[in-house]
Write an enzyme that holds these catalytic residues in place. Structure first.
Site, PDB file in Angstrom:
ATOM      1  N   ARG A 123      21.795 -32.900  14.360  1.00 55.45           N
ATOM      2  CA  ARG A 123      22.164 -33.464  15.666  1.00 55.45           C
ATOM      3  C   ARG A 123      22.575 -34.916  15.514  1.00 55.45           C
ATOM      4  O   ARG A 123      23.663 -35.328  15.929  1.00 55.45           O
ATOM      5  CB  ARG A 123      20.973 -33.338  16.612  1.00 55.45           C
ATOM      6  CG  ARG A 123      20.983 -34.214  17.839  1.00 55.45           C
ATOM      7  CD  ARG A 123      19.564 -34.338  18.412  1.00 55.45           C
ATOM      8  NE  ARG A 123      19.500 -35.197  19.586  1.00 55.45           N
ATOM      9  CZ  ARG A 123      19.274 -36.516  19.544  1.00 55.45           C
ATOM     10  NH1 ARG A 123      19.126 -37.112  18.372  1.00 55.45           N
ATOM     11  NH2 ARG A 123      19.229 -37.224  20.647  1.00 55.45           N
ATOM     12  N   GLY A 147      21.974 -41.432  28.983  1.00 56.34           N
ATOM     13  CA  GLY A 147      20.717 -40.872  28.488  1.00 56.34           C
ATOM     14  C   GLY A 147      20.516 -41.305  27.056  1.00 56.34           C
ATOM     15  O   GLY A 147      20.323 -40.490  26.170  1.00 56.34           O
ATOM     16  N   GLU A 170      19.544 -45.406  30.490  1.00 56.88           N
ATOM     17  CA  GLU A 170      18.342 -44.595  30.219  1.00 56.88           C
ATOM     18  C   GLU A 170      17.379 -44.736  31.387  1.00 56.88           C
ATOM     19  O   GLU A 170      17.019 -45.849  31.764  1.00 56.88           O
ATOM     20  CB  GLU A 170      17.697 -45.061  28.914  1.00 56.88           C
ATOM     21  CG  GLU A 170      16.345 -44.410  28.613  1.00 56.88           C
ATOM     22  CD  GLU A 170      16.362 -42.879  28.635  1.00 56.88           C
ATOM     23  OE1 GLU A 170      17.237 -42.285  27.979  1.00 56.88           O
ATOM     24  OE2 GLU A 170      15.503 -42.308  29.334  1.00 56.88           O
ATOM     25  N   GLU A 213      24.141 -37.055  24.730  1.00 56.58           N
ATOM     26  CA  GLU A 213      23.544 -35.872  24.089  1.00 56.58           C
ATOM     27  C   GLU A 213      22.690 -35.232  25.171  1.00 56.58           C
ATOM     28  O   GLU A 213      21.552 -35.605  25.395  1.00 56.58           O
ATOM     29  CB  GLU A 213      22.715 -36.275  22.882  1.00 56.58           C
ATOM     30  CG  GLU A 213      22.304 -35.085  22.021  1.00 56.58           C
ATOM     31  CD  GLU A 213      21.103 -34.332  22.550  1.00 56.58           C
ATOM     32  OE1 GLU A 213      21.262 -33.502  23.473  1.00 56.58           O
ATOM     33  OE2 GLU A 213      19.991 -34.584  22.074  1.00 56.58           O
ATOM     34  N   GLU A 222      17.574 -27.932  31.686  1.00 55.44           N
ATOM     35  CA  GLU A 222      17.398 -29.316  32.118  1.00 55.44           C
ATOM     36  C   GLU A 222      18.567 -29.733  33.029  1.00 55.44           C
ATOM     37  O   GLU A 222      18.419 -30.652  33.810  1.00 55.44           O
ATOM     38  CB  GLU A 222      17.315 -30.336  30.961  1.00 55.44           C
ATOM     39  CG  GLU A 222      16.105 -30.201  30.074  1.00 55.44           C
ATOM     40  CD  GLU A 222      16.152 -31.179  28.909  1.00 55.44           C
ATOM     41  OE1 GLU A 222      15.761 -30.766  27.802  1.00 55.44           O
ATOM     42  OE2 GLU A 222      16.566 -32.331  29.074  1.00 55.44           O
TER      43      GLU A 222
HETATM   44  N1  LIG Z   1      19.544 -33.265  25.088  1.00 58.12           N
HETATM   45  C1  LIG Z   1      18.661 -33.269  26.027  1.00 58.12           C
HETATM   46  N2  LIG Z   1      18.498 -32.230  26.876  1.00 58.12           N
HETATM   47  N3  LIG Z   1      17.860 -34.327  26.147  1.00 58.12           N
HETATM   48  C2  LIG Z   1      17.953 -35.426  25.200  1.00 58.12           C
HETATM   49  C3  LIG Z   1      18.456 -36.647  25.881  1.00 58.12           C
HETATM   50  C4  LIG Z   1      17.688 -36.922  27.114  1.00 58.12           C
HETATM   51  C5  LIG Z   1      17.587 -38.444  27.358  1.00 58.12           C
HETATM   52  O1  LIG Z   1      18.434 -38.742  28.455  1.00 58.12           O
HETATM   53  C6  LIG Z   1      17.669 -39.335  29.497  1.00 58.12           C
HETATM   54  N4  LIG Z   1      18.273 -38.880  30.754  1.00 58.12           N
HETATM   55  C7  LIG Z   1      18.410 -37.607  31.174  1.00 58.12           C
HETATM   56  N5  LIG Z   1      19.039 -37.572  32.367  1.00 58.12           N
HETATM   57  C8  LIG Z   1      19.325 -38.862  32.687  1.00 58.12           C
HETATM   58  C9  LIG Z   1      19.978 -39.487  33.780  1.00 58.12           C
HETATM   59  N6  LIG Z   1      20.479 -38.776  34.804  1.00 58.12           N
HETATM   60  N7  LIG Z   1      20.106 -40.841  33.793  1.00 58.12           N
HETATM   61  C10 LIG Z   1      19.607 -41.575  32.770  1.00 58.12           C
HETATM   62  N8  LIG Z   1      18.971 -41.051  31.694  1.00 58.12           N
HETATM   63  C11 LIG Z   1      18.844 -39.707  31.655  1.00 58.12           C
HETATM   64  C12 LIG Z   1      16.249 -38.844  29.278  1.00 58.12           C
HETATM   65  O2  LIG Z   1      15.294 -39.731  29.830  1.00 58.12           O
HETATM   66  C13 LIG Z   1      16.174 -38.795  27.758  1.00 58.12           C
HETATM   67  O3  LIG Z   1      15.805 -40.052  27.206  1.00 58.12           O
END
Ligand SMILES: NC(=[NH2+])NCCC[C@H]1O[C@@H](n2cnc3c(N)ncnc32)[C@H](O)[C@@H]1O
Length: 458
Positions: A123, A147, A170, A213, A222
């Site tokens: 990744r 994020g 973030e 990512e 998610e």
């Molecule tokens: N690959 C994924 N499924 N997750 C990995 C990345 C997820 C990261 O993005 C941040 N994150 C997720 N959604 C958001 C958002 N809407 N705004 C800011 N940060 C975010 C979250 O807190 C985490 O640090």
């Protein structure tokens, strides 16, 4: 992302300890039955046999027991029966945020999740390769890292290229540490960390590149992708680039002998005793009901299948030799055109030609994403989480049928996959698989149509 799921599963585990009561509990009438919970019907339901309770949208039902995730024991105007949990929601008094943001961003505020993601070399190296191979084109560009977590992608941008600015967004509390990491690595001139949800923060300018990512189990769990699309529409300038540029969900019919043995065959011979009623309900019915359908209620579905095969297995590692056919991309997303409303219901078709005889235990899914090059005629970078690539922390997702089917080379397995986003819990979805096994020798027989829905995770 998987850690988020594990966290949820931990809470589900606690939940299941409360509700993994056998079906008999649902029929127990005695006084120590906990008080029923009031639920409201989201839509009409017509029962398909005597132990299912029909109701209309808006009806208030009393739920007495939750013997399985899919079927609950409920009462309407004095009559009790099984009802599909997916049709019900607790009345409006439920306060919980449909995005579960407190828990979600709380879980990403811990190092544990970021340690695991950063430990995933496939990744992280894929994103590093994207920045490296586009470093010349990134000069003087404005980047948004949505994020950003610990900021690894933003630091790659500042370390490997010369963008004019990187906005590292973030929402979790890890952002406070991300600022230290940016300073520690001498990138504070280029990288600005903004703590907040991407939907709510303000950037000082439009961006040329939106990188994130965001991929979860089965690509979409998610639903962080929604945040990426909203940021695309608000902050990506006309002609800007979004990374990943496209995504595909891949499916394959597969064997899963070890998992089936571990959860089902296990009950065959236990210390010289016969525990097969836990995985077969033949004794209760003249003809074995078809367990691979949603129409069977807990009473008909064997307990082991009900408990172990209702949800997908999210950390499965499939061997290439377990694939019964060539994998097929069933859902393809173009990140430039995808709309948020399309996320509610996504559908894909498949037609697999069985290449080798074996036992069709279920389907395995994984995803791949592609990063278009900024350079004209440049090479795209791909991150593939399938069995023929280096393993990733996403691993693969296994959907087990309740009743495996023997298949032979030349047979075909055709059908469709539906990803139905949970109307209430916005980070969750239900994956419904419809399939037909057609023998290579006989006429296609559509009466064998099967269907099964898997909550991920509500
Ligand atoms: N690959 C994924 N499924 N997750 C990995 C990345 C997820 C990261 O993005 C941040 N994150 C997720 N959604 C958001 C958002 N809407 N705004 C800011 N940060 C975010 C979250 O807190 C985490 O640090």
């Amino acid at each position: 992302m998987l850690r988020y799921v594990v966290k949820r599963l931990v809470s589900y585990k606690i939940l299941n300890q409360e509700i993994t009561s056998p079906v008999m509990q649902a029929e127990k009438e005695d006084e120590d039955e906990p008080p029923p919970e009031e639920y409201v019907a989201l839509s009409d339901f017509t029962g398909s046999d005597s132990d299912q309770l029909s109701f209309a949208s808006g009806d208030k039902l009393l739920v007495h027991a939750k013997p399985s995730l899919a079927w609950w024991w409920a009462e309407l105007q004095g009559v009790r029966g099984y009802v599909p949990a997916s049709h019900l929601c607790q009345d409006g008094t439920e306060e919980e945020d449909p995005w579960q943001d407190e828990e979600y961003f709380g879980s990403y505020g811990t190092l544990k999740l970021h340690l695991e993601m950063l430990s995933d070399k496939s990744r992280t190296e894929a994103y590093r390769q994207v920045i490296l191979s586009n470093s010349a084109s990134l000069r003087s560009k404005v980047v948004m890292d949505l994020g950003c977590g610990t900021g690894i992608i933003s630091l790659f941008c500042a370390q490997l290229a010369q963008p004019s600015a990187v906005y590292a967004v973030e929402a979790s509390s890890i952002a406070e540490y991300t600022r230290h990491l940016v300073k520690q690595n001498g990138c504070e001139e280029v990288v600005t960390v903004l703590q907040g949800r991407a939907e709510e923060i303000e950037l000082p300018e439009q961006v040329d590149i939106l990188v994130s990512e965001w991929m979860g189990s089965c690509l979409l769990f998610e639903f962080m992708v929604e945040s990426v699309l909203l940021a695309r529409d608000r902050w990506l300038r006309e002609g800007g680039v979004i990374w990943p540029s496209s995504a595909a969900l891949t499916l394959v019919p597969c064997q899963a002998n070890s998992y089936y043995t571990e959860k089902i065959t296990f009950w065959e011979q236990l210390y010289g005793l016969d525990f097969t009623p836990l995985h077969t309900k033949a004794s209760d019915c003249t003809s074995q009901p078809d367990f691979n359908t949603d129409r069977v209620t807990p009473k008909q579905r064997p307990l082991a299948q009900q408990e172990f095969f209702t949800k997908p297995m999210f950390n499965h590692l499939i061997e290439p030799s377990d694939c019964l056919a060539a994998p097929c991309d069933v859902i393809c997303l173009d990140m430039y055109t995808l709309q948020v409303k399309e996320l509610e219901e996504m559908k894909g078709q498949f037609h697999f030609c069985v290449e080798k005889s074996g036992v069709f235990h279920g389907f395995t899914a994984w995803f791949s994403v592609r990063f278009d090059s900024l350079e004209t005629r440049g090479t795209a970078v791909e991150l593939n989480t399938g069995p023929n690539s280096e393993p990733t922390h996403w691993k693969q997702t296994l959907f087990m049928l309740d009743m495996p089917v023997s298949v032979h080379a030349g047979d075909s397995i055709s059908g469709s996959i539906f990803l139905h986003r949970n109307p209430k819990w916005r980070r969750h979805m239900t994956i419904t698989l419809n399939w037909n096994v057609n023998s290579g020798t006989e006429e296609p027989d559509n009466s064998q149509a099967e269907t099964k829905s898997f909550p991920m995770w509500r």
